[in-house]
Design a protein around this motif. Structure first.
Motif, PDB file in Angstrom:
ATOM      1  N   GLU A 215      64.430  -0.337  85.392  1.00 55.49           N
ATOM      2  CA  GLU A 215      63.568  -1.670  85.103  1.00 55.49           C
ATOM      3  C   GLU A 215      64.454  -2.383  84.206  1.00 55.49           C
ATOM      4  OE1 GLU A 215      60.026  -0.543  83.049  1.00 55.49           O
ATOM      5  OE2 GLU A 215      61.031  -0.230  80.998  1.00 55.49           O
ATOM      6  N   ALA A 217      62.870  -4.125  81.834  1.00 53.21           N
ATOM      7  CA  ALA A 217      62.590  -4.246  80.472  1.00 53.21           C
ATOM      8  C   ALA A 217      62.930  -3.736  79.282  1.00 53.21           C
ATOM      9  CB  ALA A 217      60.786  -3.735  80.791  1.00 53.21           C
ATOM     10  N   ARG A 247      65.820   2.459  92.039  1.00 54.48           N
ATOM     11  CA  ARG A 247      64.843   3.509  91.799  1.00 54.48           C
ATOM     12  C   ARG A 247      65.084   4.488  93.344  1.00 54.48           C
ATOM     13  NH1 ARG A 247      59.317   0.892  89.827  1.00 54.48           N
ATOM     14  NH2 ARG A 247      60.408  -0.128  87.702  1.00 54.48           N
ATOM     15  N   GLU A 249      63.779   5.842  95.220  1.00 56.72           N
ATOM     16  CA  GLU A 249      62.349   5.880  95.998  1.00 56.72           C
ATOM     17  C   GLU A 249      62.274   7.029  97.070  1.00 56.72           C
ATOM     18  OE1 GLU A 249      59.685   4.481  94.960  1.00 56.72           O
ATOM     19  OE2 GLU A 249      60.276   2.695  94.027  1.00 56.72           O
ATOM     20  N   PHE A 257      59.821  -4.171 100.818  1.00 58.58           N
ATOM     21  CA  PHE A 257      58.764  -3.922  99.866  1.00 58.58           C
ATOM     22  C   PHE A 257      59.190  -2.676  99.162  1.00 58.58           C
ATOM     23  CE2 PHE A 257      54.940  -2.075  98.217  1.00 58.58           C
ATOM     24  CZ  PHE A 257      54.168  -3.171  97.962  1.00 58.58           C
ATOM     25  N   PHE A 262      66.942  -3.168  93.848  1.00 63.09           N
ATOM     26  CA  PHE A 262      65.910  -4.469  94.072  1.00 63.09           C
ATOM     27  C   PHE A 262      66.221  -5.289  92.878  1.00 63.09           C
ATOM     28  CE2 PHE A 262      62.612  -2.779  91.240  1.00 63.09           C
ATOM     29  CZ  PHE A 262      62.857  -1.488  91.451  1.00 63.09           C
ATOM     30  N   GLU A 266      61.331  -9.883  84.767  1.00 55.20           N
ATOM     31  CA  GLU A 266      60.374  -9.452  83.600  1.00 55.20           C
ATOM     32  C   GLU A 266      60.214 -10.329  82.337  1.00 55.20           C
ATOM     33  OE1 GLU A 266      59.446  -5.078  84.293  1.00 55.20           O
ATOM     34  OE2 GLU A 266      61.582  -5.109  83.603  1.00 55.20           O
ATOM     35  N   LEU A 358      52.430  -7.246  94.265  1.00 53.19           N
ATOM     36  CA  LEU A 358      53.559  -8.109  93.790  1.00 53.19           C
ATOM     37  C   LEU A 358      54.037  -8.259  92.532  1.00 53.19           C
ATOM     38  CD1 LEU A 358      54.711 -10.231  95.751  1.00 53.19           C
ATOM     39  CD2 LEU A 358      53.098 -11.806  95.017  1.00 53.19           C
ATOM     40  N   ARG A 364      51.136  -3.739  76.985  1.00 56.83           N
ATOM     41  CA  ARG A 364      51.667  -2.273  76.737  1.00 56.83           C
ATOM     42  C   ARG A 364      51.524  -2.044  75.113  1.00 56.83           C
ATOM     43  NH1 ARG A 364      56.235  -1.374  80.752  1.00 56.83           N
ATOM     44  NH2 ARG A 364      56.993   0.120  79.261  1.00 56.83           N
ATOM     45  N   GLU A 446      53.439  -7.777  79.440  1.00 61.24           N
ATOM     46  CA  GLU A 446      54.556  -7.707  80.124  1.00 61.24           C
ATOM     47  C   GLU A 446      54.185  -7.875  81.616  1.00 61.24           C
ATOM     48  OE1 GLU A 446      55.702  -4.178  82.247  1.00 61.24           O
ATOM     49  OE2 GLU A 446      57.654  -4.283  81.018  1.00 61.24           O
ATOM     50  N   SER A 448      55.614  -8.555  85.081  1.00 60.78           N
ATOM     51  CA  SER A 448      56.580  -7.970  85.717  1.00 60.78           C
ATOM     52  C   SER A 448      56.685  -7.879  87.108  1.00 60.78           C
ATOM     53  CB  SER A 448      56.725  -6.391  85.386  1.00 60.78           C
ATOM     54  OG  SER A 448      57.713  -5.642  86.058  1.00 60.78           O
ATOM     55  N   ALA A 449      57.662  -8.911  87.601  1.00 60.99           N
ATOM     56  CA  ALA A 449      57.484  -9.234  88.971  1.00 60.99           C
ATOM     57  C   ALA A 449      58.666  -8.703  90.054  1.00 60.99           C
ATOM     58  CB  ALA A 449      57.583 -10.605  89.376  1.00 60.99           C
TER      59      ALA A 449
HETATM   60  N1  GAP Z   1      58.475  -2.820  83.614  1.00 59.51           N
HETATM   61  C1  GAP Z   1      57.575  -2.600  84.453  1.00 59.51           C
HETATM   62  C2  GAP Z   1      57.795  -2.424  85.682  1.00 59.51           C
HETATM   63  O1  GAP Z   1      58.967  -1.971  86.016  1.00 59.51           O
HETATM   64  P1  GAP Z   1      56.610  -1.557  88.200  1.00 59.51           P
HETATM   65  O2  GAP Z   1      55.186  -1.868  88.446  1.00 59.51           O
HETATM   66  O3  GAP Z   1      57.254  -0.316  88.068  1.00 59.51           O
HETATM   67  O4  GAP Z   1      56.659  -2.088  86.453  1.00 59.51           O
HETATM   68  C3  GAP Z   1      57.350  -4.032  88.732  1.00 59.51           C
HETATM   69  O5  GAP Z   1      57.714  -2.912  88.772  1.00 59.51           O
HETATM   70  C4  GAP Z   1      57.584  -4.869  89.721  1.00 59.51           C
HETATM   71  O6  GAP Z   1      58.939  -4.390  90.302  1.00 59.51           O
HETATM   72  C5  GAP Z   1      56.329  -4.499  91.017  1.00 59.51           C
HETATM   73  O7  GAP Z   1      55.334  -5.418  90.922  1.00 59.51           O
HETATM   74  C6  GAP Z   1      57.482  -5.034  92.183  1.00 59.51           C
HETATM   75  O8  GAP Z   1      57.181  -6.225  92.271  1.00 59.51           O
HETATM   76  C7  GAP Z   1      58.781  -4.429  91.705  1.00 59.51           C
HETATM   77  N2  GAP Z   1      59.385  -3.194  92.196  1.00 59.51           N
HETATM   78  C8  GAP Z   1      58.880  -1.937  91.558  1.00 59.51           C
HETATM   79  N3  GAP Z   1      59.511  -1.176  92.574  1.00 59.51           N
HETATM   80  C9  GAP Z   1      60.132  -1.558  93.422  1.00 59.51           C
HETATM   81  C10 GAP Z   1      60.702  -1.122  94.613  1.00 59.51           C
HETATM   82  N4  GAP Z   1      60.977   0.342  94.788  1.00 59.51           N
HETATM   83  N5  GAP Z   1      61.233  -2.129  95.485  1.00 59.51           N
HETATM   84  C11 GAP Z   1      60.773  -3.234  95.439  1.00 59.51           C
HETATM   85  N6  GAP Z   1      60.257  -3.869  94.362  1.00 59.51           N
HETATM   86  C12 GAP Z   1      59.985  -2.927  93.398  1.00 59.51           C
END
Ligand code: GAP
Length: 594
Positions: A215, A217, A247, A249, A257, A262, A266, A358, A364, A446, A448-449
């Motif tokens: 992230e 942040a 990440r 994933e 998505f 990505f 933030e 989204l 926090r 925070e 965070s988009a």
């Molecule tokens: N600092 C807080 C944070 O990172 P998060 O909900 O894990 O919070 C924030 O991530 C935003 O990042 C999500 O709402 C999403 O839009 C985007 N996001 C998170 N993981 C993602 C992924 N694997 N692929 C695309 N976008 C992702």
């Protein structure tokens, strides 16, 4: 490595994105790499525009937010302090038959009859495998099907003539322990840390391990003091950053998505704790009703600020063409909140594959700065002269009440983080005494988009199919991408009516050259004018400017008859056309695309 086709609309969207150069699979010529996506010429422009809109709205247009651009790889202690090393994981399990990997919490719950086996024997060699296994069958399915799957499982363990042992049947309700695709038992879930690891320096030892940031942040928290000291900002103020996040994933899916690489946008907006606000203003304002609470006020507590940012972010989405009707607010329940969060609102978008997050807007508390203060040993607090003066003027019983509330909050945080009770009590007392002297660790809201999720939402929202029937009765369905002009990849296409008329072609080229320093413009001479309009509709270009004979000869009829040096402007969404003087074209366009 093709992603599974989600539904018809997603198929159409992914096909358009590839065909028109919005999004390509990363490393496609080598078969792709799952969870990684590239943006083609139109996608790159769209992404730039979205990031530019966010940056302008969140930093340049505000007095109380400044920007940061930090590195992707940072000191690994940051991720230890933030909790990512220990807890940033998803539960993962594998199919015992196919080895396919699942995120355990995302498996569709299954019901039916589970056929359990204690093991199996090779009826020719007599060799036994004592490994238990099970297969889930939907109610009413013949047991032979479970036996066939189980036989495959034991055959993989070296048995040739498989004789299953100890079969028992159990009724199962809503279980996530079986592979929904083949009924096979899954391995027990194990936590899988999502951070990508790498090594810094030439010796790849454990001591050199670093992480690609999951992230953006944490860099903001780590640089909080530097930014605070150099920007001359006072709490409440924010630090914004956008950039890559990574990440690993377990199951990347739904196109872009959930990706492995990505971008995030933030904002960490730092506010005073409610006890400090109360000391200065006498009472903390809390939300009285839903909706935007208006301009920030000195007596706002964290709840007002949280609501303010939820509404500001929805306003941003509306401003780039996602109407409120496409969005939903989801207020996380207390049991869903991260341990440090006081509240979190997810802004959800109605994607073709379901309504999904989204952006998250979390309150926090002072968790992050407190963690970095304890971990780095560097003070992360701020001093507020106004608070010190106000606190000194409060009646003693009010001072005691506020200090006690602050003490309790700090004690709760410290003991939650494992600090022993005596030490935590002493530290919390120091913090409470500090508050009375005007010192505190800021709390944070925070928003965070994710850039890529937003791009996908904008593409899905813009995607429109139009069916037209020509004079001969032949109908054709084509795509119009109805992007808001502010984020549309190409703002204007300049087209000569005919290619083979040099005066039209030269004029169109000259107009194009005059517009391109100001916005993404496109010049196209090839094909019939109808085809060229259709190509621009598919790219989402909101305006087409056509140079025709009336540009030179003067407008034929109407109130402006005879007026020269005009062009036709065609509007993408309704095909409407109007005439405009060339000299007015640039300001006309700028007013609509910025
Ligand atoms: N600092 C807080 C944070 O990172 P998060 O909900 O894990 O919070 C924030 O991530 C935003 O990042 C999500 O709402 C999403 O839009 C985007 N996001 C998170 N993981 C993602 C992924 N694997 N692929 C695309 N976008 C992702």
């Amino acid at each position: 490595m093709a992603e599974p086709k989600e539904n018809v609309l997603m198929e159409k969207i992914t096909s358009l994105c590839k065909r028109r150069g919005f999004i390509f699979q990363s490393s496609e010529i080598y078969g792709g790499i799952q969870g990684f996506w590239d943006y083609g010429p139109l996608g790159a422009e769209l992404k730039r525009n979205v990031k530019e809109a966010w940056w302008t709205t969140m930093t340049r247009m505000r007095d109380d937010v400044v920007g940061l651009e930090a590195t992707i790889i940072m000191a690994p202690q940051i991720w230890k302090a933030s909790g990512h090393v220990d807890t940033f994981s998803d539960p993962m399990c594998d199919c015992l038959l196919t080895k396919k990997r699942f995120r355990a919490d995302q498996i569709e719950p299954q019901s039916g009859n589970a056929y359990h086996y204690t093991g199996a024997k090779d009826s020719v060699s007599g060799r036994e495998v004592a490994e238990p296994y099970a297969v889930l069958l939907a109610a009413g399915k013949p047991p032979e099907s479970a036996r066939k799957t189980a036989a495959q499982f034991y055959a993989q363990r070296g048995l040739q003539a498989v004789e299953l042992l100890g079969e028992t049947v159990e009724k199962v309700e809503n279980s996530q322990r079986y592979n929904p695709e083949n009924g096979s038992l899954l391995t027990p879930p194990v936590p899988f840390n999502l951070m990508f690891k790498t090594y810094v320096g030439p010796t790849a030892t454990e001591a050199d391990v670093a992480y690609l940031r999951p992230e953006t942040a944490q860099a903001i928290f780590a640089q909080f003091k530097n930014v605070h000291e150099t920007s001359r900002q006072k709490v409440p103020f924010g630090i914004a950053q956008m950039g890559k996040a990574f990440r690993n994933e377990v199951t990347p899916r739904n196109y872009t998505f959930r990706s492995r690489e990505f971008e995030q946008m933030e904002l960490e907006f730092f506010i005073a704790p409610d006890e400090a606000v109360e000391a200065v203003t006498g009472a903390v304002a809390t939300p009285a009703a839903k909706g935007h609470p208006g301009e920030p006020q000195p007596n706002w507590g964290w709840q007002m600020w949280h609501q303010y940012w939820v509404e500001e972010r929805i306003k941003f989405y509306e401003g780039i063409g996602l109407p409120r009707t496409t969005l939903e607010e989801y207020w996380q329940k207390s049991e869903e909140l991260a341990h440090y969060a006081r509240a979190c609102v997810d802004i959800l978008f109605k994607f073709p594959f379901g309504t999904q997050e989204l952006e998250g807007i979390a309150a926090r508390s002072d968790f992050d700065l407190s963690q970095h203060e304890r971990s780095s040993g560097k003070p992360m607090g701020v001093f507020d002269e106004e608070l010190r003066t106000a606190f000194g003027k409060l009646p003693p019983e009010k001072q005691t009440e506020l200090k006690d509330r602050y003490y309790q909050a700090r004690l709760k945080y410290l003991t939650k983080m494992g600090v022993d009770i005596a030490k935590a009590g002493a530290e919390a007392q120091e913090d409470a005494d500090g508050l009375a002297k005007g010192q505190y660790i800021p709390h944070v809201i925070e928003p965070s988009a994710g850039v890529d999720r937003l791009i996908l939402a904008l593409i899905a929202n813009a995607f429109t199919e139009v069916t037209e029937t020509d004079a001969k009765g032949k109908s054709e369905t084509r795509v119009v991408m109805k992007f808001h002009p502010r984020i549309a990849p190409i703002k204007v296409a300049v087209l000569p009516l005919l290619k083979n008329k040099p005066e039209l072609a030269n004029k169109a080229r000259a107009i194009f050259e005059s517009l391109r320093p100001h916005m993404m413009a496109f010049h196209d001479e090839a094909g019939s004018i109808g085809r060229r309009y259709a190509r621009q509709d598919e790219a989402g270009t909101p305006f087409c400017v056509t140079v025709d004979f009336e540009t030179f000869e003067g407008i034929k009829d109407g109130p402006q008859a005879g007026v020269k040096d005009t062009v036709t402007i065609r509007h993408r969404d309704d095909g409407r056309q109007e005439r405009l003087a060339i000299s007015e074209l640039l300001p006309w366009l700028l007013a609509r695309v910025r």
